[in-house]
Scaffold this motif. Structure first.
Motif, PDB file in Angstrom:
ATOM      1  N   ARG A 131       0.824  -1.206   0.000  1.00 26.87           N
ATOM      2  CA  ARG A 131       0.000   0.000   0.000  1.00 26.87           C
ATOM      3  C   ARG A 131       0.861   1.260   0.000  1.00 26.87           C
ATOM      4  O   ARG A 131       0.511   2.269  -0.612  1.00 26.87           O
ATOM      5  CB  ARG A 131      -0.961  -0.008   1.195  1.00 26.87           C
ATOM      6  N   GLU A 132       1.992   1.183   0.687  1.00 30.54           N
ATOM      7  CA  GLU A 132       2.891   2.346   0.703  1.00 30.54           C
ATOM      8  C   GLU A 132       3.469   2.583  -0.689  1.00 30.54           C
ATOM      9  O   GLU A 132       3.621   3.723  -1.128  1.00 30.54           O
ATOM     10  CB  GLU A 132       4.014   2.130   1.719  1.00 30.54           C
ATOM     11  N   ASP A 181       0.755   4.074  -2.900  1.00 25.60           N
ATOM     12  CA  ASP A 181       0.374   5.447  -2.555  1.00 25.60           C
ATOM     13  C   ASP A 181       1.365   6.477  -3.098  1.00 25.60           C
ATOM     14  O   ASP A 181       1.108   7.682  -3.011  1.00 25.60           O
ATOM     15  CB  ASP A 181       0.241   5.594  -1.030  1.00 25.60           C
ATOM     16  N   THR A 237       2.875   8.857  -5.609  1.00 26.09           N
ATOM     17  CA  THR A 237       2.265   9.488  -6.787  1.00 26.09           C
ATOM     18  C   THR A 237       3.210   9.528  -7.984  1.00 26.09           C
ATOM     19  O   THR A 237       2.780   9.842  -9.095  1.00 26.09           O
ATOM     20  CB  THR A 237       1.812  10.917  -6.457  1.00 26.09           C
ATOM     21  N   SER A 271      -5.443   3.317  -6.774  1.00 31.56           N
ATOM     22  CA  SER A 271      -4.433   4.348  -6.514  1.00 31.56           C
ATOM     23  C   SER A 271      -3.986   4.999  -7.821  1.00 31.56           C
ATOM     24  O   SER A 271      -3.017   5.761  -7.832  1.00 31.56           O
ATOM     25  CB  SER A 271      -3.222   3.727  -5.805  1.00 31.56           C
ATOM     26  N   GLY A 272      -4.645   4.668  -8.911  1.00 30.69           N
ATOM     27  CA  GLY A 272      -4.353   5.319 -10.188  1.00 30.69           C
ATOM     28  C   GLY A 272      -3.290   4.642 -11.018  1.00 30.69           C
ATOM     29  O   GLY A 272      -2.788   5.233 -11.978  1.00 30.69           O
TER      30      GLY A 272
END
Lengths: 428, 248
Positions: free
Chosen positions: A105-106, A109, A111, A135-136
């Motif tokens: 998850r880190e 996240d 970008t 998360s894109g």
């Protein structure tokens, strides 16, 4: 289709490059294209989730690091040895340090990462991929795409709702031999297709190993994740997880996700599937492997074509039509009439999606926003074939399948097996 | 029927032995259930499920590992008649996750009601998150109301799980519940938790779009895009908004 996130990163880099004409001395050489290496604004920044044998050896070292269109920015694994070694590999190849994570998850996240490559054990594929999409990110996910049919439905729906590019790692679709075989079949060069036989290998029973304390480098609870809690035993992890139904589907999903995928392609059933399944599976009487070791599963499609998936026989796929046959495997293609293999296709023939490099096809589609050759739905439907086989073998009776509703027909117990509850706190 | 239950007794007995015996018990159970669960075998299925439920509640007869396995199998073959047994297992600390998983798998309104009841009465952060997750997979009377109550939990992790479960519901009012969790300063959220809830709002909008509720999806996404300072969910919200526009 625009991509706001990626456009932002690229626009930023382009703006930085433009500024360099004013102050060239502060421009890093890496901001420009260098020979065959694209400029950073045209590279896809990738994070690797799962850096065990397949993730590190095959994907990271053989496919990602040598590819000038990719910049690896992060690695992630719940085994510290795996993630540290992967980070060392990146440094040795590029002299750059990358982010090293235990928790996917880190990584997701971040970008600055465009896409992720998921090569975790199977029970993590959907969960990590859906998190990445939300998360894109765009996703390359190893086969088998899912642990359950329901996961696949979620995976497809999420990818569509977010407009993500998802490539399934059934890379035989990017091999010209498999494409040729399917084009011969689809265009009737062996006559009307009657039967497809896939031969994918079987397994033995395995050996019991005592339950013990997990090694300090492995976060066992995280490795288990959504699977039911089990005490640690060294033969449950890393490569051997494949033979435990809590984490995978045995040979049926391991190699079935390759050869049954090609069967679907040749039959022309992408986006659909069979209407009946009947399987004979031999399960070890002693354990510990609890997936079928030897099997023969028969699928019947709505058009009458029969697919038989065998553990035994020469590894590969044989398409049999009214007028001949074609057999294809890795590195080999044969036909009842060898001249068939020299066929010059007519302009009116159906030509299949052409890709000669599975990872580059993914990169091309990240840029074009088109569907890759083994798009998420293709991967899900091929994986469904494998799950249907496992369910039929488990229940030991013929089952009817509705490929539109993606549910069994009038069989409550079978219908419950299309999903598995996830251990808290995990959920998709 | 006699054969099925005899096979079941032998299978359950195996579950009390070594890990090898346990494996044999699992294999035997699979065979019994495959036969009993076949369409048209309602009486046999009911008998097998009843005996499994008995084994679950009869604490002295089987060790905990066997009872966990029994609970798991009830998720596959059990019906409404077995829900009381699973509910009783929910209060056993060593059994409750397996029982929760079984209820998660039983697709009836009675199982939903049992999960809702558990959400009101039972404690344990990770366990409650499991209940929330199971409810998130369901629709029906009382689900959103139960989740709304859990949104008031003093535990931030439970609140985040509620937000994520609400996002699966395709109910436009879910956005207000998620926003209330985000804006309630009495239970502070970590940046990652806040990020998860922002993503949950995008997911809710994406799900609403998938259900043909484009106007609601657009409203939520535009609200996310208007937020300042800029959040990490905004680029994803913009991408989903584009999908919404395409489907209008």
């Amino acid at each position: 289709m625009s991509d706001p996130k990626r456009s932002s990163r690229r626009n930023f880099l382009k703006a930085s490059a433009a500024a360099t004409f004013v102050a060239p001395t502060i421009v890093p050489a890496t901001a420009f294209a260098n020979g065959d290496r694209p400029a950073p604004s045209d590279r896809v920044v990738v994070g690797c989730i799962g850096t065990g044998d397949l993730g590190r050896r095959h994907h990271l070292n053989n496919m990602l690091l040598p590819n000038p269109r990719i910049e690896v920015a992060a690695v992630c694994d719940v085994d510290q040895n795996h993630r540290d070694q992967a980070a060392i590999d990146v440094y040795n190849k590029t002299k750059r340090k990358v982010g090293v994570y235990e928790d996917f998850r880190e990584l997701c996240d971040r970008t600055d990462i465009d896409a992720v490559l998921v090569a975790t054990p199977d029970h993590w594929h959907t969960l990590t991929s859906i998190y990445a999409i939300e998360s894109g990110k765009d996703v390359y996910c190893e086969k088998p795409l899912t642990l359950t049919i329901d996961e696949g439905k979620n995976f497809v729906a999420t990818a569509r709702r977010y407009g993500a590019v998802v490539q399934t790692g059934s890379q035989q679709r990017s091999d010209s031999r498999f494409r040729l075989a399917c084009e011969l079949v689809r265009n009737g060069y062996i006559g009307k297709l009657k039967q497809v036989d896939t031969h994918i290998g079987g397994i033995g029973s395995g050996e019991w190993k005592p339950v013990t304390t997990p090694p300090p480098e492995l976060n066992w609870d995280f490795w288990l994740g959504p699977a039911p809690y089990r005490e640690y035993s060294p033969n449950r992890v890393h490569y051997d997880f494949r033979w435990f139904s809590d984490f995978s589907g045995g040979k049926m999903t391991d190699w079935g996700a390759h050869h049954n995928d090609i069967a679907q392609w040749g039959i022309g059933a992408d986006g659909s599937g069979p209407v009946k399944v009947e399987g004979k599976g031999v399960f070890s009487e002693t354990g510990p492997y609890d997936v079928a070791g030897d099997f023969e599963v028969k699928y019947t499609y709505g058009n009458g074509v029969v697919l038989i998936c065998h553990a035994e026989g020469e590894n590969g796929i044989k398409f049999t039509g009214e007028n001949g046959w074609v057999f294809v495997s890795r590195g080999k293609i044969e036909a009842s009439n060898p001249d068939l293999l020299k066929t010059e296709f007519k302009s009116t023939d159906t030509r299949l999606y052409k890709s000669d490099h599975h990872h580059n096809n993914w990169l091309d589609c990240i840029k074009s926003r088109e569907k890759p050759i083994c798009d998420v739905e293709v991967g899900h439907r091929s994986c469904t074939i494998c799950h249907l086989g496992n369910i039929a073998m488990k229940l030991g009776r013929p089952l009817e399948w509705d490929p539109v509703k993606e549910d069994f027909v009038n069989d409550e117990l079978a219908s419950r097996l299309v999903r598995k509850p996830m251990r808290a706190p995990w959920q998709v | 029927m006699q054969n099925a239950t005899e096979g079941l007794d032998a299978a359950l007995e195996k579950l009390t032995g070594s890990q090898e015996d346990f494996y044999k018990g699992q294999l035997a159970l699979t065979r019994v259930m495959g036969e009993a669960g076949a369409p048209g075998n309602d009486a046999k299925r009911a008998e097998v499920a009843r005996k499994l439920a008995e084994g679950l509640v009869n604490g002295g007869k089987y060790p905990i590992a066997a009872r966990r396995e029994i609970a798991r199998r009830l998720g596959e073959i059990g019906g409404d008649s077995e829900i009381p047994a699973l509910q009783s297992a929910l209060v056993d600390l060593e059994l409750r996750e397996s029982a929760r998983g079984a209820l998660d798998r039983i697709p009836t309104p009675a199982a939903t009601a049992a999960l809702i009841q558990a959400s009101k009465q039972l404690l344990g952060d990770r366990f409650v998150i499991g209940i929330v997750n199971a409810l998130g997979q369901r629709t029906g009377e009382g689900v959103v109301a139960a989740l709304s109550e859990l949104a008031k939990s003093p535990n931030a992790e439970i609140r985040v799980a509620v937000g994520e479960a609400i996002s699966q519901q395709s109910d436009p009012s879910g956005d207000e519940i998620i926003l209330a969790i985000i804006n309630d300063k009495s239970v502070p959220l970590t940046p990652q938790q806040a990020g998860s809830l922002a993503k949950a709002r995008v997911r809710l909008a994406a799900n609403l779009n998938g259900k043909g509720k484009q106007a609601d999806a657009k409203r939520i996404l535009q609200s996310i895009l208007a937020e300042r300072p800029i959040s990490m969910a905004q680029p994803v919200a913009e991408r989903v908004l584009e999908r919404v526009r395409l489907s209008c």
